[in-house]
Design a protein around this motif. Structure first.
Motif, PDB file in Angstrom:
ATOM      1  N   ARG A 139      -6.830   0.043  -0.080  1.00  8.73           N
ATOM      2  CA  ARG A 139      -6.920   0.560  -1.446  1.00  8.73           C
ATOM      3  C   ARG A 139      -8.244   1.280  -1.663  1.00  8.73           C
ATOM      4  NH1 ARG A 139      -4.424  -4.948  -3.403  1.00  8.73           N
ATOM      5  NH2 ARG A 139      -2.208  -4.397  -3.456  1.00  8.73           N
ATOM      6  N   ALA A 140      -9.295   0.794  -1.028  1.00 11.96           N
ATOM      7  CA  ALA A 140     -10.589   1.456  -1.155  1.00 11.96           C
ATOM      8  C   ALA A 140     -10.569   2.838  -0.532  1.00 11.96           C
ATOM      9  CB  ALA A 140     -11.677   0.597  -0.504  1.00 11.96           C
ATOM     10  N   THR A 141      -9.865   2.984   0.602  1.00 14.96           N
ATOM     11  CA  THR A 141      -9.790   4.312   1.216  1.00 14.96           C
ATOM     12  C   THR A 141      -9.029   5.271   0.321  1.00 14.96           C
ATOM     13  OG1 THR A 141      -7.746   3.905   2.465  1.00 14.96           O
ATOM     14  CG2 THR A 141      -9.813   3.314   3.525  1.00 14.96           C
ATOM     15  N   SER A 142      -7.978   4.777  -0.321  1.00 15.92           N
ATOM     16  CA  SER A 142      -7.196   5.633  -1.209  1.00 15.92           C
ATOM     17  C   SER A 142      -7.993   6.023  -2.435  1.00 15.92           C
ATOM     18  CB  SER A 142      -5.908   4.918  -1.630  1.00 15.92           C
ATOM     19  OG  SER A 142      -5.145   5.729  -2.494  1.00 15.92           O
ATOM     20  N   ALA A 143      -8.694   5.060  -3.040  1.00 21.32           N
ATOM     21  CA  ALA A 143      -9.470   5.334  -4.235  1.00 21.32           C
ATOM     22  C   ALA A 143     -10.642   6.256  -3.941  1.00 21.32           C
ATOM     23  CB  ALA A 143      -9.980   4.027  -4.840  1.00 21.32           C
ATOM     24  N   GLY A 144     -11.230   6.090  -2.753  1.00 16.98           N
ATOM     25  CA  GLY A 144     -12.389   6.896  -2.400  1.00 16.98           C
ATOM     26  C   GLY A 144     -12.052   8.286  -1.931  1.00 16.98           C
ATOM     27  N   VAL A 191     -12.389  -5.233   9.108  1.00 17.57           N
ATOM     28  CA  VAL A 191     -11.898  -6.450   8.460  1.00 17.57           C
ATOM     29  C   VAL A 191     -11.056  -7.227   9.463  1.00 17.57           C
ATOM     30  CG1 VAL A 191     -11.867  -5.412   6.147  1.00 17.57           C
ATOM     31  CG2 VAL A 191      -9.802  -5.328   7.572  1.00 17.57           C
ATOM     32  N   SER A 192     -10.730  -8.452   9.116  1.00 16.36           N
ATOM     33  CA  SER A 192      -9.823  -9.233   9.951  1.00 16.36           C
ATOM     34  C   SER A 192      -8.422  -8.652   9.870  1.00 16.36           C
ATOM     35  CB  SER A 192      -9.791 -10.693   9.482  1.00 16.36           C
ATOM     36  OG  SER A 192      -8.709 -11.384  10.093  1.00 16.36           O
ATOM     37  N   GLY A 193      -7.819  -8.453  11.025  1.00 16.20           N
ATOM     38  CA  GLY A 193      -6.463  -7.927  11.060  1.00 16.20           C
ATOM     39  C   GLY A 193      -5.407  -8.948  10.716  1.00 16.20           C
ATOM     40  N   ARG A 194      -5.813 -10.176  10.387  1.00 14.82           N
ATOM     41  CA  ARG A 194      -4.886 -11.221   9.966  1.00 14.82           C
ATOM     42  C   ARG A 194      -5.082 -11.605   8.495  1.00 14.82           C
ATOM     43  NH1 ARG A 194      -1.454 -10.188  13.855  1.00 14.82           N
ATOM     44  NH2 ARG A 194      -2.084 -10.886  15.932  1.00 14.82           N
ATOM     45  N   ASP A 195      -6.075 -11.039   7.846  1.00 16.68           N
ATOM     46  CA  ASP A 195      -6.396 -11.363   6.454  1.00 16.68           C
ATOM     47  C   ASP A 195      -5.737 -10.341   5.532  1.00 16.68           C
ATOM     48  OD1 ASP A 195      -7.610 -11.628   3.913  1.00 16.68           O
ATOM     49  OD2 ASP A 195      -9.472 -12.392   4.798  1.00 16.68           O
ATOM     50  N   HIS A 196      -4.639 -10.733   4.913  1.00 19.04           N
ATOM     51  CA  HIS A 196      -3.874  -9.789   4.110  1.00 19.04           C
ATOM     52  C   HIS A 196      -4.662  -9.262   2.918  1.00 19.04           C
ATOM     53  CE1 HIS A 196       0.351 -11.149   5.686  1.00 19.04           C
ATOM     54  NE2 HIS A 196      -0.534 -10.978   6.652  1.00 19.04           N
ATOM     55  N   ALA A 197      -5.414 -10.115   2.266  1.00 21.42           N
ATOM     56  CA  ALA A 197      -6.189  -9.680   1.103  1.00 21.42           C
ATOM     57  C   ALA A 197      -7.264  -8.679   1.512  1.00 21.42           C
ATOM     58  CB  ALA A 197      -6.821 -10.886   0.410  1.00 21.42           C
ATOM     59  N   ALA A 198      -7.950  -8.952   2.632  1.00 24.09           N
ATOM     60  CA  ALA A 198      -8.996  -8.040   3.099  1.00 24.09           C
ATOM     61  C   ALA A 198      -8.414  -6.707   3.537  1.00 24.09           C
ATOM     62  CB  ALA A 198      -9.775  -8.687   4.249  1.00 24.09           C
ATOM     63  N   LEU A 199      -7.272  -6.738   4.214  1.00 23.86           N
ATOM     64  CA  LEU A 199      -6.622  -5.497   4.621  1.00 23.86           C
ATOM     65  C   LEU A 199      -6.210  -4.674   3.416  1.00 23.86           C
ATOM     66  CD1 LEU A 199      -4.383  -6.882   7.516  1.00 23.86           C
ATOM     67  CD2 LEU A 199      -6.154  -5.123   7.774  1.00 23.86           C
ATOM     68  N   VAL A 245       0.799  -1.222   0.000  1.00 21.89           N
ATOM     69  CA  VAL A 245       0.000   0.000   0.000  1.00 21.89           C
ATOM     70  C   VAL A 245       0.837   1.281   0.000  1.00 21.89           C
ATOM     71  CG1 VAL A 245      -1.785   1.305   1.221  1.00 21.89           C
ATOM     72  CG2 VAL A 245      -1.878  -1.211   1.182  1.00 21.89           C
ATOM     73  N   LEU A 246       1.705   1.437   0.963  1.00 18.24           N
ATOM     74  CA  LEU A 246       2.421   2.701   1.138  1.00 18.24           C
ATOM     75  C   LEU A 246       3.350   3.013  -0.039  1.00 18.24           C
ATOM     76  CD1 LEU A 246       3.441   2.388   4.903  1.00 18.24           C
ATOM     77  CD2 LEU A 246       1.729   3.946   3.952  1.00 18.24           C
ATOM     78  N   ARG A 247       3.286   4.233  -0.489  1.00 15.27           N
ATOM     79  CA  ARG A 247       4.195   4.705  -1.530  1.00 15.27           C
ATOM     80  C   ARG A 247       5.400   5.370  -0.863  1.00 15.27           C
ATOM     81  NH1 ARG A 247       2.544   8.599  -4.436  1.00 15.27           N
ATOM     82  NH2 ARG A 247       1.035   9.309  -2.887  1.00 15.27           N
ATOM     83  N   VAL A 248       6.226   4.513  -0.259  1.00 16.85           N
ATOM     84  CA  VAL A 248       7.462   4.979   0.364  1.00 16.85           C
ATOM     85  C   VAL A 248       8.432   3.813   0.352  1.00 16.85           C
ATOM     86  CG1 VAL A 248       6.749   4.355   2.720  1.00 16.85           C
ATOM     87  CG2 VAL A 248       8.445   6.165   2.368  1.00 16.85           C
ATOM     88  N   SER A 249       9.716   4.122   0.206  1.00 16.70           N
ATOM     89  CA  SER A 249      10.764   3.106   0.156  1.00 16.70           C
ATOM     90  C   SER A 249      12.019   3.687   0.787  1.00 16.70           C
ATOM     91  CB  SER A 249      11.047   2.723  -1.302  1.00 16.70           C
ATOM     92  OG  SER A 249      11.713   3.789  -1.971  1.00 16.70           O
TER      93      SER A 249
END
Length: 237
Positions: A209-214, A196-204, A39-43
């Motif tokens: 991504r939805a927050t960013s797109a919205g 969402v589940s804090g252990r479900d990588h796909a759901a997280l 998610v994060l755009r940082v490196s």
């Protein structure tokens, strides 16, 4: 060399001592990994780029998972982990932004990260930087702090579109949240919220991504407000 998620446990074992705050750290591990991996755009090469995303670990009293993820992604050498908490170490019991590459704030005193995130999100907009997002990780018990309530109300009232809070919920809040949970507490102040589940990588990843797109605009072209992701993990203790 970038590590995989499966290797994070080995990196965390390099850090020892009671001040590691194991449960506080492991509750955040999956959220941190998904943020930095997807998610994060940082490196390590963009830690000073004004256009980078900002991540603030408000739950800074349990930084072991944070350090493991930063090391896994190459922000600092893995050899630093073995010196965790020593007098000469850069990796203190609370993260220090002046000592650790990629750390945005010194944190650990609960209730500070979200107000700082609100100010940072405001500052980016004032500078004309519309693309960077601010992500703040808080614990559910930390939300008992009054400073967070003020920040929640203010961010919702001014409609900060570039702010995402992820609340790791292990049901350790002093008084609980009643009907609607943490989401209702934020939603009443103008935040959009999802759990969402804090252990479900796909759901997280999908939630982030939805927050960013919205965040760009709604169907009427108006700015949307700040976003909350509640990440549920196993109960404390």
């Amino acid at each position: 060399m970038s590590r995989t998620y499966a290797e994070l446990g080995g990196l965390m074992t390099l850090m020892t001592g009671d001040e590691k705050h194991g449960p506080s750290a492991t509750s955040t591990l999956d959220v941190l990994w998904v943020l930095y991996d997807q998610v994060l755009r940082v490196s390590p090469d963009t830690v000073d780029d004004p256009g980078r995303d900002r991540f603030l670990l408000s739950k800074g009293h349990g930084p072991a998972a944070y350090y493991a993820v930063l090391a896994a992604k190459g922000f600092f050498p893995e050899s630093w982990l073995t010196d965790f908490g020593s007098a000469a170490s850069r990796l203190g019991y609370h993260p220090d932004r002046n000592l650790i590459p990629g750390v945005e704030i010194a944190s650990g005193s609960l209730g500070h990260g979200l107000p700082l995130g609100v100010g940072l999100a405001h500052g980016l907009i004032a500078r004309g930087l519309a693309a960077p997002r601010v992500y703040v990780l808080v614990g559910d018990a930390e939300l008992d702090e009054g400073s967070n309530s003020e920040a929640i109300v203010y961010a919702g009232a001014v409609g900060l579109p570039n702010l995402t809070v992820v609340a790791v919920d292990n049901r350790s809040s002093s008084y609980g949240w009643g009907a609607g949970g943490i989401e209702a507490h934020f939603a009443v102040s103008g935040w959009s919220a999802v759990r969402v589940s804090g252990r479900d990588h796909a759901a997280l990843a999908s939630a982030f991504r939805a927050t960013s797109a919205g965040a760009s605009s709604d169907s009427a072209g108006s700015w949307v407000g700040p976003q909350l992701v509640v990440a549920t993990v196993e109960g404390k203790g």
